[in-house]
Write a protein that holds these residues in place. Structure first.
Motif, PDB file in Angstrom:
ATOM      1  N   PHE A 173      -5.106  -6.964  -2.597  1.00 11.43           N
ATOM      2  CA  PHE A 173      -5.027  -7.021  -4.065  1.00 11.43           C
ATOM      3  C   PHE A 173      -5.028  -8.479  -4.509  1.00 11.43           C
ATOM      4  N   SER A 175      -3.705  -9.591  -7.506  1.00 14.43           N
ATOM      5  CA  SER A 175      -2.486 -10.017  -8.207  1.00 14.43           C
ATOM      6  C   SER A 175      -1.476  -8.891  -8.284  1.00 14.43           C
ATOM      7  N   LYS A 177       1.249  -6.617 -10.404  1.00 12.27           N
ATOM      8  CA  LYS A 177       1.393  -6.157 -11.790  1.00 12.27           C
ATOM      9  C   LYS A 177       2.647  -6.802 -12.366  1.00 12.27           C
ATOM     10  N   ALA A 198       5.884   4.321 -14.069  1.00 12.32           N
ATOM     11  CA  ALA A 198       5.108   5.571 -13.987  1.00 12.32           C
ATOM     12  C   ALA A 198       4.735   5.917 -12.549  1.00 12.32           C
ATOM     13  N   GLY A 200       2.553   6.433  -9.465  1.00 11.87           N
ATOM     14  CA  GLY A 200       1.317   5.777  -9.039  1.00 11.87           C
ATOM     15  C   GLY A 200       1.139   4.365  -9.546  1.00 11.87           C
ATOM     16  N   SER A 201       2.196   3.794 -10.149  1.00  7.67           N
ATOM     17  CA  SER A 201       2.033   2.453 -10.720  1.00  7.67           C
ATOM     18  C   SER A 201       2.157   1.373  -9.661  1.00  7.67           C
ATOM     19  N   LYS A 203       5.179   1.105  -7.285  1.00  9.36           N
ATOM     20  CA  LYS A 203       6.576   0.682  -7.093  1.00  9.36           C
ATOM     21  C   LYS A 203       6.842   0.239  -5.648  1.00  9.36           C
ATOM     22  N   SER A 204       6.117   0.847  -4.708  1.00 15.99           N
ATOM     23  CA  SER A 204       6.400   0.540  -3.299  1.00 15.99           C
ATOM     24  C   SER A 204       6.248  -0.952  -2.991  1.00 15.99           C
ATOM     25  N   LEU A 205       5.298  -1.616  -3.651  1.00 14.61           N
ATOM     26  CA  LEU A 205       5.095  -3.033  -3.361  1.00 14.61           C
ATOM     27  C   LEU A 205       6.333  -3.859  -3.678  1.00 14.61           C
ATOM     28  N   GLU A 296      12.818   6.885  -4.986  1.00 14.33           N
ATOM     29  CA  GLU A 296      13.053   8.190  -5.635  1.00 14.33           C
ATOM     30  C   GLU A 296      14.531   8.337  -5.982  1.00 14.33           C
ATOM     31  N   GLN A 599       6.309  14.378 -12.056  1.00 11.22           N
ATOM     32  CA  GLN A 599       6.274  13.826 -10.696  1.00 11.22           C
ATOM     33  C   GLN A 599       5.070  14.403  -9.933  1.00 11.22           C
ATOM     34  N   ARG A 603       0.522  12.945  -8.851  1.00  7.49           N
ATOM     35  CA  ARG A 603      -0.267  12.796  -7.611  1.00  7.49           C
ATOM     36  C   ARG A 603      -1.734  12.602  -7.965  1.00  7.49           C
ATOM     37  N   ARG A 606      -4.625   8.492  -9.023  1.00  4.79           N
ATOM     38  CA  ARG A 606      -3.950   7.234  -8.672  1.00  4.79           C
ATOM     39  C   ARG A 606      -4.951   6.103  -8.485  1.00  4.79           C
TER      40      ARG A 606
HETATM   41  N1  LIG Z   1      -0.816  -4.936  -7.661  1.00  2.00           N
HETATM   42  C1  LIG Z   1      -1.600  -3.891  -7.388  1.00  2.00           C
HETATM   43  N2  LIG Z   1      -2.918  -3.939  -7.631  1.00  2.00           N
HETATM   44  C2  LIG Z   1      -3.720  -2.885  -7.360  1.00  2.00           C
HETATM   45  N3  LIG Z   1      -3.295  -1.704  -6.856  1.00  2.00           N
HETATM   46  C3  LIG Z   1      -1.988  -1.588  -6.603  1.00  2.00           C
HETATM   47  C4  LIG Z   1      -1.072  -2.664  -6.857  1.00  2.00           C
HETATM   48  N4  LIG Z   1       0.171  -2.242  -6.506  1.00  2.00           N
HETATM   49  C5  LIG Z   1       0.023  -0.972  -6.033  1.00  2.00           C
HETATM   50  N5  LIG Z   1      -1.257  -0.581  -6.097  1.00  2.00           N
HETATM   51  C6  LIG Z   1      -1.786   0.748  -5.657  1.00  2.00           C
HETATM   52  O1  LIG Z   1      -1.197   1.763  -6.444  1.00  2.00           O
HETATM   53  C7  LIG Z   1      -1.093   2.962  -5.681  1.00  2.00           C
HETATM   54  C8  LIG Z   1       0.224   3.628  -5.918  1.00  2.00           C
HETATM   55  O2  LIG Z   1       1.255   2.897  -5.327  1.00  2.00           O
HETATM   56  P1  LIG Z   1       2.674   3.527  -4.963  1.00  2.00           P
HETATM   57  O3  LIG Z   1       2.540   4.630  -3.997  1.00  2.00           O
HETATM   58  O4  LIG Z   1       3.553   2.397  -4.617  1.00  2.00           O
HETATM   59  O5  LIG Z   1       3.073   4.139  -6.377  1.00  2.00           O
HETATM   60  P2  LIG Z   1       4.483   4.596  -6.893  1.00  2.00           P
HETATM   61  O6  LIG Z   1       4.762   3.872  -8.155  1.00  2.00           O
HETATM   62  O7  LIG Z   1       5.488   4.489  -5.804  1.00  2.00           O
HETATM   63  O8  LIG Z   1       4.200   6.109  -7.264  1.00  2.00           O
HETATM   64  P3  LIG Z   1       5.151   7.397  -7.147  1.00  2.00           P
HETATM   65  O9  LIG Z   1       6.092   7.340  -8.306  1.00  2.00           O
HETATM   66  O10 LIG Z   1       4.219   8.527  -7.257  1.00  2.00           O
HETATM   67  O11 LIG Z   1       5.852   7.314  -5.831  1.00  2.00           O
HETATM   68  C9  LIG Z   1      -1.259   2.569  -4.222  1.00  2.00           C
HETATM   69  O12 LIG Z   1      -2.393   3.178  -3.704  1.00  2.00           O
HETATM   70  C10 LIG Z   1      -1.357   1.090  -4.238  1.00  2.00           C
HETATM   71  O13 LIG Z   1      -2.269   0.630  -3.295  1.00  2.00           O
END
Ligand SMILES: Nc1ncnc2c1ncn2[C@@H]1O[C@H](COP(=O)(O)OP(=O)(O)OP(=O)(O)O)[C@@H](O)[C@H]1O
Ligand SMILES: [Mg+2]
Length: 876
Positions: A173, A175, A177, A198, A200-201, A203-205, A296, A599, A603, A606
């Motif tokens: 990636f 940058s 968010k 939200a 798929g936004s 959050k894991s990063l 979660e 939730q 899915r 994304r």
């Molecule tokens: N900075 C970024 N730029 C582009 N894509 C990103 C970025 N950060 C995350 N993503 C992509 O967004 C997708 C969703 O990420 P992630 O699984 O972390 O979502 P989430 O917010 O944890 O969703 P959920 O609430 O469903 O668990 C991933 O496929 C990831 O690669």
């Protein structure tokens, strides 16, 4: 960072604002620092210095005609964390260098402080300026406030460079968010953080990046094995070592290795983290723990949709891993909590229950998913009218096939699962959300056979207990949990994690509309519907927590490789599953709350592309799945279910608006212009005054007169006089009474009147008698306001939008057969025979359900059955 106020008279902006502005304009940081240091925070003069204008002396213009060029001094800027900055650990794995004092408190970290990072900006190499004598450190010319500002900015730049480097290297990636950066800022500042963003936004990063910026470990608490599995696989693909620990992890070495810091990211289920407190303390001392992430986190709250009691005990993390408890820590180990589905009361509960610090940073983004198209399809069919309800979906997938409707191979022995799942009543599905079921059961009875599903190893018949144990027991190297217990960086190349990856291109061509997940409430339905879809030519599979792990793993893999078009699942396939191209989510049956719905809907899409979230409404009030709940929790659960039901019946408010509002967000645009309500527009408003008065009159014991004039006639109150319906009239009785007595309402059926009751309830005129929690009013009772309204005889109209059930009832009126007609029917021998047959079937079903053997079949009349029983007795 606090802004520094404009220094001196004539200062036109704050110093940090000016520096940020000049950085944005493309000037080099050292040049800016020199210029601002020399002239103070004055835009025009600083620009003059930078552009080499009057008075700039020897200052080098950096902006020439084109893009700003990097000065010679930039060679000394800190480099992104590439290979050059990585240290090799004794086991030969690559580790990232530290960047802040996050690394200094653990013994394993390399001490690189903010000062050290900033010292890589040699101020003496600033461009020459007549006001800045050669060889003088620019920083030393600044006042103390500006000096700390510059140092902070330098550290900030260093962080950003390093983040950009790992982001690009590991995830590709360009940058982060905004909200991800905010969460990381909190981590840099050693603060706790609650992230509400939200689905798929990304959050894991927020917790994965810290693991790559330090030599320390990140511990992630996650509720589902399927989710941990998903994330570990992804991390392995990105070259990041990860493992997960839980009771389903039979290889104790993985836990041992994790506790000496061999994995960058360690996923644990909540029960396990509570058990591992002492080893984690040792890990914090020896290697260092950079962050505890609780994913979660709505599972913490009793008022959330997915409460897990063990999540509530996670306050031990904040209590035990603070600098006051562990003397070797310089700062508390930060806790980051993340969710996409927390209402305002749930958020408050989270912070309180986890004992997060008072200065916890709350990072909140919009819950609006602009690419999700929400719609509700209303149907009067039963939930098993698959042919009618799924025709469109079947056509979608069959359209591009050469052999249309060709029966597809069923992933599992459907008859076998139908048999076992016939035990699965609605009651059983309540535990489906607990993937830990799979977890714990896998360590259960080792004597149970490995592959024989129809019978146990000992030849025992397939009874519920055996089935459940057997379904969950697949020990061995092929086991779902074992094979994904540890993921070393680079040890799981993309192709091995997803074997069919190479087919993706061709398969995805065929799957031009992407895969679908259908959520159903019961395990039994997962199998039945998947079976039906396979037979109709769709590549479908069932997924529920009671299926063998080998099957679940296969479904996961095939789904991720686009080998499957449809997965029919319970909520076990919900939270966190991250597949980019899911195009359709269908809820075939009610979710238990709008949180669960959002939730699961999350899915889809994304990858940002338009996706559908369809909700089938069968116009029946949903029922609460059994679960252990206190009285208070039961009330809350009913409220959530009712919100869900009302959402489906809504005809006048944008669906996206309802959803984001549910999570406490004001929806700016007012409408999404994509959902069925926005597209179709609201129905015409209707004046319900007449019907409301009739209904309320009948409730009061007034018989309901045929003439309009008699609408308000004072027939004795049923409480004081006739007690026509008893204390709490049943809804059906009230409606039958109206239909029988007032011919103009003879075709207006119960679901229409229930809609009216919802309108009156919304206005505060009606409620469930005795305040019992209900999804839909069953024993209607007038409130004080209702009584006032009906007795006021006001001329005011009562305008409202009819809801979806009312519209359907109006378009499809049902003839009324009152009790008198029912009585007349018995005179007809054919009707009598049919009714008796119906009764017998119902009784047989009830007996079978309660475990009794039903009476012998083959008798058409009660007389015949009686004769058979008597002759049997005589023979004895
Ligand atoms: N900075 C970024 N730029 C582009 N894509 C990103 C970025 N950060 C995350 N993503 C992509 O967004 C997708 C969703 O990420 P992630 O699984 O972390 O979502 P989430 O917010 O944890 O969703 P959920 O609430 O469903 O668990 C991933 O496929 C990831 O690669
Ligand atoms: Mg997630």
């Amino acid at each position: 960072m606090e802004p520094v106020a404009a220094a001196g008279a004539g200062g036109d902006v704050s110093a940090d604002g000016l520096i940020a502005e000049l950085l944005d304009m493309g000037f080099d940081f050292d040049d800016i620092a020199a210029a601002v240091g020399a002239v103070g925070p004055r835009r025009a003069e600083a620009l003059e210095v930078l552009l080499g204008g009057p008075g700039a002396g020897a200052g080098q213009p950096r902006r020439g005609g084109g893009a700003p060029s990097r000065p010679a001094s930039s060679a000394a800027l800190p480099r992104p964390a590439g290979k050059g900055t990585q240290l090799r650990n004794p086991r030969g794995r690559l580790r990232q260098s530290s960047i802040t004092d996050h690394t200094t408190s653990g013994a394993g970290g390399r001490n690189v402080s903010v000062r050290e990072a900033s010292s890589s900006f040699p101020c003496s190499e600033a461009p020459v300026d007549h006001r800045v004598p050669v060889g003088v450190d620019v920083c030393s010319k600044l006042g103390p406030e500006l000096q700390s500002l510059v140092e902070n900015l330098r550290a900030d730049c260093s962080h950003k460079d390093k983040i950009a480097a790992v982001l690009q290297k590991h995830f590709g990636f360009s940058s982060l968010k905004g909200f991800q950066m905010e969460a990381l800022d909190a981590w840099f500042a050693h603060k706790d953080c609650l992230v509400l963003a939200a689905t798929g936004s990304g959050k894991s990063l927020c917790f994965q990046i810290p693991a790559l910026l330090t030599t320390k470990i990140v511990v992630v608490i996650s509720p589902l094995i399927s989710l941990m599995h998903d994330q570990c696989l992804k991390l392995a693909k990105h070259g990041i070592s990860a493992c997960f620990l839980g009771s389903g992890q039979p290889d104790s070495r993985v836990e041992g290795k994790a506790m000496v810091g061999m994995y960058k990211i360690v996923y644990v289920c909540p029960e396990t983290v509570l058990r591992l407190m002492e080893p984690l303390k040792k890990l914090a001392e020896k290697t260092g723990i950079a962050l505890f992430a609780i994913d979660e986190v709505h599972c913490v709250s009793k008022w959330g949709h997915d409460f897990r009691p063990d999540y509530r005990k996670l306050s031990v993390l904040r209590e035990n891993f603070s600098s006051s408890k562990l003397k070797f820590l310089k700062h508390d180990i930060p806790v980051i909590a993340l969710t996409a589905t927390a209402t305002i009361p749930v958020r408050e509960d989270i912070v309180k229950s986890l004992k997060m610090s008072e200065d916890t940073k709350i990072v909140l983004t919009s819950f609006f998913r602009p690419n999700l198209r929400f719609s509700v399809k209303h149907s009067r069919t039963s939930a098993s009218s698959y042919r009618k309800d799924f025709q469109e979906l079947i056509e979608t997938y069959n359209a591009s096939r050469k052999f249309k409707g060709k029966e597809q191979q069923i992933l599992h022995d459907i008859d076998r699962y139908s048999e076992s799942s016939s035990y699965d009543s609605l009651n059983d599905s309540a535990s489906d959300d607990e993937d830990s079921n799979i977890d714990s059961a896998s360590c259960g009875d080792k004597n149970v056979g490995k592959t024989n599903i129809g019978k146990t190893k000992t030849g025992m018949p397939l009874v519920k207990e055996n089935t459940e144990n057997e379904l969950d027991l697949y020990p061995g190297v092929d086991d779902f949990d074992v094979s994904c217990g540890e993921f070393l960086e680079g040890s799981q190349p993309e192709s091995s994690a997803f074997p069919a990856q190479s087919n993706e291109a061709s398969l995805s061509e065929r799957l031009d509309q992407g895969p679908t997940i259908v959520y159903v409430p019961t395990r039994k339905e997962t199998v039945e519907l998947a079976n039906f879809l396979c037979k109709s030519g769709v590549r479908a599979a069932a997924y529920n927590a009671k299926m063998p792990k080998s099957h679940l793993r296969q479904v996961h893999q095939q789904f991720h490789c686009n080998d499957l078009e449809v997965v029919v699942a319970t909520i076990a396939f919900g939270m966190g599953i991250d597949k980019s191209n899911v195009r359709r989510i269908i809820h075939y049956g009610f979710p238990q709350s709008l949180e669960a719905y959002y939730q699961e809907a999350g899915r889809a899409g994304r990858d940002g592309k338009l996706s559908d979230s369809l909700y089938c409404n069968f116009l029946r009030a949903p029922t609460l799945l059994p679960n252990k709940r206190s009285e208070e929790q039961t009330k809350a659960a009913y409220r959530m279910l009712r919100d869900c039901f009302h959402y489906s019946l809504n005809t006048s408010t944008c669906r996206a608006k309802i959803l984001v509002k549910y999570f406490g967000e004001e929806f700016g645009p007012d409408r999404c212009d994509m959902c069925d309500v926005c597209i179709n527009g609201p129905p015409q408003m209707h004046d319900f005054k007449e019907e409301a008065i009739v209904f309320m009159n009948v409730l009061q014991g007034r018989s309901g007169d045929e003439t309009e004039d008699m609408m308000y006639s004072s027939v004795p109150h049923y409480r004081s006089g006739r007690r026509r319906f008893g204390e709490a009239p049943n809804f059906r009785m009230v409606v039958s009474h109206i239909r029988e007595k007032l011919p103009r309402y003879v075709t207006t059926d119960k679901i229409w009147w229930q809609g009216l009751a919802r309108i009156l309830e919304g206005m505060g005129y009606m409620q469930e008698a005795g305040g019992k929690p209900r999804v839909s009013i069953q024993h209607p009772e007038l409130t004080e306001d209702g009584l006032k309204f009906v007795n006021s005889r006001s001329e005011e109209p009562l305008y409202a939008y009819p809801d979806a059930a009312m519209i359907l009832a109006m378009n499809d009126p049902r003839p009324f057969s009152g009790s008198s007609e029912w009585g007349r029917g018995w005179a007809d021998p054919e009707i009598r025979r049919q009714r008796l047959a119906g009764r017998r079937t119902g009784r047989r079903k009830r007996m079978r359900r309660s475990g009794q053997s039903p009476p012998p079949t083959g008798f058409t009349t009660a007389r015949e059955r009686l004769a058979a029983i008597l002759s049997k007795k005589r023979r004895r």
